[in-house]
Scaffold this motif. Structure first.
Motif, PDB file in Angstrom:
ATOM      1  N   VAL A  68      46.270   1.273 -26.452  1.00  0.00           N
ATOM      2  CA  VAL A  68      46.087   2.694 -25.707  1.00  0.00           C
ATOM      3  C   VAL A  68      44.582   2.607 -25.152  1.00  0.00           C
ATOM      4  CG1 VAL A  68      45.173   4.034 -27.886  1.00  0.00           C
ATOM      5  CG2 VAL A  68      46.032   5.014 -25.645  1.00  0.00           C
TER       6      VAL A  68
ATOM      7  N   GLU B 109      49.313   0.187 -22.819  1.00  0.00           N
ATOM      8  CA  GLU B 109      49.864  -1.084 -22.230  1.00  0.00           C
ATOM      9  C   GLU B 109      50.451  -1.785 -23.321  1.00  0.00           C
ATOM     10  OE1 GLU B 109      47.432  -5.277 -21.050  1.00  0.00           O
ATOM     11  OE2 GLU B 109      46.093  -3.595 -22.080  1.00  0.00           O
TER      12      GLU B 109
ATOM     13  N   GLU C  62      54.602   9.754 -26.298  1.00  0.00           N
ATOM     14  CA  GLU C  62      54.362  11.208 -25.371  1.00  0.00           C
ATOM     15  C   GLU C  62      53.293  12.044 -26.039  1.00  0.00           C
ATOM     16  OE1 GLU C  62      56.618  14.741 -23.359  1.00  0.00           O
ATOM     17  OE2 GLU C  62      57.657  12.955 -23.257  1.00  0.00           O
TER      18      GLU C  62
ATOM     19  N   ARG D  61      46.435   5.898 -21.233  1.00  0.00           N
ATOM     20  CA  ARG D  61      47.717   5.030 -20.502  1.00  0.00           C
ATOM     21  C   ARG D  61      48.070   3.983 -22.072  1.00  0.00           C
ATOM     22  NH1 ARG D  61      46.608   0.126 -18.884  1.00  0.00           N
ATOM     23  NH2 ARG D  61      44.546  -0.267 -18.345  1.00  0.00           N
TER      24      ARG D  61
ATOM     25  N   ARG E   5      54.107  10.880 -17.891  1.00  0.00           N
ATOM     26  CA  ARG E   5      55.004  10.267 -17.165  1.00  0.00           C
ATOM     27  C   ARG E   5      56.004   9.418 -18.030  1.00  0.00           C
ATOM     28  NH1 ARG E   5      51.444   7.826 -12.314  1.00  0.00           N
ATOM     29  NH2 ARG E   5      50.431   9.586 -11.864  1.00  0.00           N
TER      30      ARG E   5
ATOM     31  N   LEU F 204      49.779  10.397 -26.075  1.00  0.00           N
ATOM     32  CA  LEU F 204      48.992  10.430 -24.862  1.00  0.00           C
ATOM     33  C   LEU F 204      48.255  11.720 -24.629  1.00  0.00           C
ATOM     34  CD1 LEU F 204      51.223   7.827 -22.844  1.00  0.00           C
ATOM     35  CD2 LEU F 204      48.799   7.499 -23.761  1.00  0.00           C
TER      36      LEU F 204
ATOM     37  N   ARG G 174      40.492   7.169 -20.799  1.00  0.00           N
ATOM     38  CA  ARG G 174      39.710   7.307 -19.770  1.00  0.00           C
ATOM     39  C   ARG G 174      38.393   7.248 -19.478  1.00  0.00           C
ATOM     40  NH1 ARG G 174      41.612  13.270 -17.733  1.00  0.00           N
ATOM     41  NH2 ARG G 174      39.903  12.849 -15.975  1.00  0.00           N
TER      42      ARG G 174
ATOM     43  N   THR H  73      53.283   0.200 -18.310  1.00  0.00           N
ATOM     44  CA  THR H  73      52.233   1.109 -18.844  1.00  0.00           C
ATOM     45  C   THR H  73      53.045   2.517 -19.013  1.00  0.00           C
ATOM     46  OG1 THR H  73      51.082   1.514 -16.894  1.00  0.00           O
ATOM     47  CG2 THR H  73      50.398  -0.136 -17.997  1.00  0.00           C
ATOM     48  N   ARG H  74      52.516   3.219 -19.970  1.00  0.00           N
ATOM     49  CA  ARG H  74      52.946   4.458 -19.866  1.00  0.00           C
ATOM     50  C   ARG H  74      51.582   5.419 -19.838  1.00  0.00           C
ATOM     51  NH1 ARG H  74      57.521   7.531 -22.803  1.00  0.00           N
ATOM     52  NH2 ARG H  74      56.887   9.759 -22.432  1.00  0.00           N
ATOM     53  N   GLU H  75      51.614   6.252 -18.933  1.00  0.00           N
ATOM     54  CA  GLU H  75      50.539   7.128 -18.659  1.00  0.00           C
ATOM     55  C   GLU H  75      50.935   8.526 -19.065  1.00  0.00           C
ATOM     56  OE1 GLU H  75      48.889   6.890 -14.743  1.00  0.00           O
ATOM     57  OE2 GLU H  75      49.101   4.877 -14.861  1.00  0.00           O
TER      58      GLU H  75
END
Length: 70
Positions: free
Chosen positions: A10, A58, A46, A56, A70, A49, A13, A65-67
């Motif tokens: 993970v 990886e 989910e 995100r 999304r 995050l 930011r 990738t999952r942000e």
């Protein structure tokens, strides 16, 4: 769904990255401090995050990738 846990990283930011694992049940664990064994858990990626505010995920050996959101 896999029958084994699968690893991921993970990315936050602020540039930090933590290793984690997703279990067949969907539960995820992230190792935030290996020296002290501090672990974060969430019921799914989910929710994880959302807790990391825009991070995100990886997955290894894929470009997936999952942000957040999304």
């Amino acid at each position: 769904m896999s029958t084994f846990a699968r690893g991921f990283r993970v990315h936050l930011r602020n540039g930090q990255a933590y290793d984690g694992a997703e279990f067949p049940t969907g539960v995820v664990l992230v190792l935030e401090d290996p020296d002290y064994g501090l672990v974060v858990s969430a019921p799914d990626t989910e929710a994880l995050l959302r807790g990391y505010g825009g991070g995100r995920i990886e997955w290894p050996d894929t470009s997936t990738t999952r942000e957040a959101g999304r």
